[in-house]
Design an enzyme around this catalytic site. Structure first.
Site, PDB file in Angstrom:
ATOM      1  N   HIS A 171       0.850  -1.192   0.000  1.00  0.00           N
ATOM      2  CA  HIS A 171       0.000   0.000   0.000  1.00  0.00           C
ATOM      3  C   HIS A 171       0.883   1.238   0.000  1.00  0.00           C
ATOM      4  CE1 HIS A 171      -3.158   2.842   1.119  1.00  0.00           C
ATOM      5  NE2 HIS A 171      -3.993   1.910   0.751  1.00  0.00           N
ATOM      6  N   ASP A 201      -7.908  -5.221  -0.096  1.00  0.00           N
ATOM      7  CA  ASP A 201      -8.380  -6.113  -1.173  1.00  0.00           C
ATOM      8  C   ASP A 201      -7.993  -7.564  -0.973  1.00  0.00           C
ATOM      9  OD1 ASP A 201      -7.548  -3.339  -3.148  1.00  0.00           O
ATOM     10  OD2 ASP A 201      -9.586  -4.091  -2.789  1.00  0.00           O
TER      11      ASP A 201
HETATM   12  C1  SDX Z   1      -6.187   0.140  -2.949  1.00  0.00           C
HETATM   13  O1  SDX Z   1      -4.434   4.691  -2.072  1.00  0.00           O
HETATM   14  C2  SDX Z   1      -5.338   4.030  -1.419  1.00  0.00           C
HETATM   15  O2  SDX Z   1      -5.712   4.377  -0.339  1.00  0.00           O
HETATM   16  C3  SDX Z   1      -5.886   2.815  -2.183  1.00  0.00           C
HETATM   17  C4  SDX Z   1      -6.899   1.975  -1.411  1.00  0.00           C
HETATM   18  C5  SDX Z   1      -8.193   2.757  -1.133  1.00  0.00           C
HETATM   19  O3  SDX Z   1      -8.893   2.406  -0.186  1.00  0.00           O
HETATM   20  O4  SDX Z   1      -8.527   3.645  -1.979  1.00  0.00           O
HETATM   21  O5  SDX Z   1      -6.340   1.549  -0.194  1.00  0.00           O
HETATM   22  C6  SDX Z   1      -7.320   0.755  -2.232  1.00  0.00           C
HETATM   23  O6  SDX Z   1      -5.948   0.480  -4.083  1.00  0.00           O
HETATM   24  C7  SDX Z   1      -5.303  -0.836  -2.221  1.00  0.00           C
HETATM   25  C8  SDX Z   1      -4.101  -1.329  -3.092  1.00  0.00           C
HETATM   26  C9  SDX Z   1      -4.594  -2.416  -4.033  1.00  0.00           C
HETATM   27  N1  SDX Z   1      -3.526  -2.763  -5.017  1.00  0.00           N
HETATM   28  C10 SDX Z   1      -2.893  -3.947  -4.929  1.00  0.00           C
HETATM   29  O7  SDX Z   1      -3.050  -4.757  -4.013  1.00  0.00           O
HETATM   30  C11 SDX Z   1      -1.934  -4.202  -6.086  1.00  0.00           C
HETATM   31  C12 SDX Z   1      -0.631  -4.803  -5.567  1.00  0.00           C
HETATM   32  N2  SDX Z   1       0.046  -3.734  -4.793  1.00  0.00           N
HETATM   33  C13 SDX Z   1       0.943  -2.881  -5.461  1.00  0.00           C
HETATM   34  O8  SDX Z   1       1.058  -2.895  -6.816  1.00  0.00           O
HETATM   35  C14 SDX Z   1       1.469  -1.692  -4.688  1.00  0.00           C
HETATM   36  O9  SDX Z   1       1.748  -2.123  -3.421  1.00  0.00           O
HETATM   37  C15 SDX Z   1       0.585  -0.461  -4.643  1.00  0.00           C
HETATM   38  C16 SDX Z   1       0.165  -0.052  -6.001  1.00  0.00           C
HETATM   39  C17 SDX Z   1      -0.608  -0.711  -3.795  1.00  0.00           C
HETATM   40  C18 SDX Z   1       1.412   0.662  -3.990  1.00  0.00           C
HETATM   41  O10 SDX Z   1       2.376   1.013  -4.897  1.00  0.00           O
HETATM   42  P1  SDX Z   1       3.560   2.038  -4.530  1.00  0.00           P
HETATM   43  O11 SDX Z   1       3.297   2.753  -3.264  1.00  0.00           O
HETATM   44  O12 SDX Z   1       3.807   2.851  -5.754  1.00  0.00           O
HETATM   45  O13 SDX Z   1       4.727   1.100  -4.206  1.00  0.00           O
HETATM   46  P2  SDX Z   1       5.757   0.581  -5.269  1.00  0.00           P
HETATM   47  O14 SDX Z   1       5.030   0.003  -6.430  1.00  0.00           O
HETATM   48  O15 SDX Z   1       6.737   1.662  -5.532  1.00  0.00           O
HETATM   49  O16 SDX Z   1       6.466  -0.607  -4.472  1.00  0.00           O
HETATM   50  C19 SDX Z   1       7.500  -0.344  -3.529  1.00  0.00           C
HETATM   51  C20 SDX Z   1       8.341  -1.612  -3.545  1.00  0.00           C
HETATM   52  C21 SDX Z   1       8.792  -1.999  -4.943  1.00  0.00           C
HETATM   53  O17 SDX Z   1       9.981  -2.777  -4.796  1.00  0.00           O
HETATM   54  P3  SDX Z   1      11.428  -1.988  -4.930  1.00  0.00           P
HETATM   55  O18 SDX Z   1      11.373  -1.200  -6.236  1.00  0.00           O
HETATM   56  O19 SDX Z   1      11.534  -1.126  -3.704  1.00  0.00           O
HETATM   57  O20 SDX Z   1      12.439  -3.128  -4.973  1.00  0.00           O
HETATM   58  O21 SDX Z   1       7.542  -2.729  -3.080  1.00  0.00           O
HETATM   59  C22 SDX Z   1       7.382  -3.653  -4.133  1.00  0.00           C
HETATM   60  C23 SDX Z   1       7.717  -2.939  -5.427  1.00  0.00           C
HETATM   61  O22 SDX Z   1       8.199  -3.860  -6.387  1.00  0.00           O
HETATM   62  N3  SDX Z   1       5.978  -4.071  -4.095  1.00  0.00           N
HETATM   63  C24 SDX Z   1       5.537  -5.315  -4.278  1.00  0.00           C
HETATM   64  C25 SDX Z   1       4.152  -5.244  -4.104  1.00  0.00           C
HETATM   65  N4  SDX Z   1       3.774  -3.998  -3.832  1.00  0.00           N
HETATM   66  C26 SDX Z   1       4.921  -3.250  -3.832  1.00  0.00           C
HETATM   67  N5  SDX Z   1       6.196  -6.455  -4.575  1.00  0.00           N
HETATM   68  C27 SDX Z   1       5.429  -7.568  -4.689  1.00  0.00           C
HETATM   69  N6  SDX Z   1       4.085  -7.616  -4.523  1.00  0.00           N
HETATM   70  C28 SDX Z   1       3.415  -6.457  -4.236  1.00  0.00           C
HETATM   71  N7  SDX Z   1       2.114  -6.472  -4.080  1.00  0.00           N
END
Ligand code: SDX
Length: 429
Positions: free
Chosen positions: A306, A363
């Site tokens: 998140h 989720d």
């Molecule tokens: C919702 O904003 C809100 O409040 C949203 C929400 C709401 O109520 O409105 O809470 C609802 O959208 C919840 C999130 C649902 N999405 C997912 O579950 C999709 C999977 N999660 C991600 O793609 C990610 O965690 C996000 C999109 C939720 C957050 O993305 P960020 O903050 O841009 O984080 P990032 O992509 O930059 O990740 C940081 C690091 C990265 O690794 P490094 O580059 O540091 O090596 O964490 C890793 C990412 O690769 N990472 C994951 C991951 N999520 C982040 N690695 C594996 N699996 C994951 N799910």
């Protein structure tokens, strides 16, 4: 803490005010930066950028705190139904008995769609995604209510709010009935909000329908925990579109489209598909945790991580508990819930996830409850939209009531070609 930040740009010394929120959050106010220095800021994804001040929802990602208008989400989930929380988010206070009764009646009298809207559904292919239908039909509502689109007229806005909250479940249920070739079921206004949605979804004209009170309780809880989340992607979209004085139907339709994205609200549908894939593949959760750690795999654990929560998402904790209760009550063993708990345990003991503070989000478990209620996976994000509607409306209304409202128009840093001479077609390579 100092109430100004000092910035040295070349030989220019700037002072920028620091503002403090009611929970002692600090923000650097850069509204005079460009005027003083010609500089703009750059912040891909707005990771460090606040778009506004707001009094609707407070969350603390480090402590896993979520409050709507100051009330902890745990207490609202425990003690309210969704319509009561909707009132709180939109009007700022918990309603009195009288206020709540009037609000429920105001919503009840708008649950039906104009009969001409039913023909919209004939135009969609049977397998159209319900989020595409939802955003299209919501936008089309504006064509049936051309007399009440003015975002600056509080009476027209109020009527539009009632219409949207009342009609979204009807639009959603009709999209489901369309997909399974069953007749549309009209709303029954003697039922509660969640009872009404469930009967429109699952009743058939040929036999009586009993609404399961356990399903109603679980649905109210799910809608409450989805109801708002400050400046998330879809709410920021609603604010962005609304800032242009677009009407509320157009703004909400845009928010629905943003929520559809699998990185946002679409993650609940993607998460269940991922869990089903793991089960079909023999249930080896470690294999998938390793894939998620491998950047070249292009695979992420949906429902994990998140932007704000770097601790447990309090909504995931509430939903997981509700899963346990509902499945036990229904005496249901859902393999999806089993594999989700195994996946959580393996991931939360893996340094990759621990270092990046990746926890289950809202989720991750919601799909288990939706499945137990009988909601098909393609409708999961639609349920998220029904839940999030009061939050979208509250933020749109707060923006319009703000004396400092301006159209949202970010700046950029240009990195393209320098000025060059035009090349006539016949001289191009
Ligand atoms: C919702 O904003 C809100 O409040 C949203 C929400 C709401 O109520 O409105 O809470 C609802 O959208 C919840 C999130 C649902 N999405 C997912 O579950 C999709 C999977 N999660 C991600 O793609 C990610 O965690 C996000 C999109 C939720 C957050 O993305 P960020 O903050 O841009 O984080 P990032 O992509 O930059 O990740 C940081 C690091 C990265 O690794 P490094 O580059 O540091 O090596 O964490 C890793 C990412 O690769 N990472 C994951 C991951 N999520 C982040 N690695 C594996 N699996 C994951 N799910």
């Amino acid at each position: 803490m100092a109430d100004v930040a000092k910035l040295q740009v070349g030989d220019q010394k700037l002072e920028l005010p620091i503002i403090e929120g009611s929970e002692q959050e600090l923000g650097l106010d850069i509204s005079t930066l460009r005027g003083q220095s010609g500089l703009v800021t750059l912040d891909e994804g707005y990771v460090n950028t606040g778009s506004t001040t707001s009094g609707i929802t407070y969350l603390d990602g480090e402590k896993g705190i979520l409050r709507y208008r100051g009330y902890p989400i745990e207490e609202l989930a425990e003690n309210c139904d969704f319509v009561e929380v909707t009132y709180l988010l939109i009007y700022g206070e918990l309603p009195s008995e009288e206020q709540l009764k009037d609000f429920r009646n105001s919503i009840r009298s708008h649950t039906m769609l104009h009969e001409d809207m039913r023909s919209f559904y004939d135009g969609f292919p049977f397998d159209a995604h319900p989020m595409a239908i939802l955003s299209s039909v919501v936008s089309a509502l504006s064509t049936f209510y051309q007399d009440s689109l003015d975002p600056r007229d509080p009476e027209q806005v109020e009527r539009t709010i009632f219409r949207l909250i009342a009609k979204l479940p009807t639009i959603a249920a009709y999209s489901y009935k369309k997909s399974i070739g069953q007749p549309f079921i009209y709303p029954q206004n003697d039922l509660s909000y969640c009872e009404n949605f469930l009967q429109m979804m699952f009743a058939v004209p040929s036999e009586p329908f009993h609404v399961d009170p356990d399903f109603v309780k679980a649905l109210n809880l799910l809608l409450i925990v989805h109801a708002d989340h400050e400046q998330n992607c879809s709410t920021s979209t609603v604010r962005m579109v609304g800032s242009a004085d677009a009407n509320l139907y157009a703004s909400i339709s845009a928010g629905i489209s943003a929520l559809w994205g699998p990185l946002h609200g679409g993650a609940n549908e993607a998460c269940v598909s991922m869990l089903e894939r793991i089960i079909e593949d023999g249930g080896d959760v470690t294999k998938y945790v390793n894939m998620a750690k491998d950047k070249t795999s292009g695979f992420r654990l949906m429902g994990f991580g998140h932007r704000v929560y770097k601790n447990f998402d309090p909504r995931a904790v509430i939903i997981k508990k509700a899963c346990d209760t509902l499945l036990a009550k229904l005496d249901l063993q859902d393999p999806i819930f089993e594999v989700a708990q195994k996946l959580e345990e393996v991931a939360l003991n893996d340094p990759y996830f621990v270092e990046r503070k990746l926890y289950p989000n809202v989720d991750f478990y919601s799909g288990v409850i939706y499945r137990a209620i009988g909601i098909p996976v393609q409708m999961f994000t639609v349920l998220f939209a029904i839940g999030r509607l009061p939050g979208w409306v509250a933020h749109w209304k707060e923006m319009h009531e703000s004396p400092t409202k301006r159209i949202c128009r970010p700046r950029q840093i240009y990195t393209g070609e320098l000025k060059r001479d035009f090349v006539p077609l016949e001289k191009r390579g």
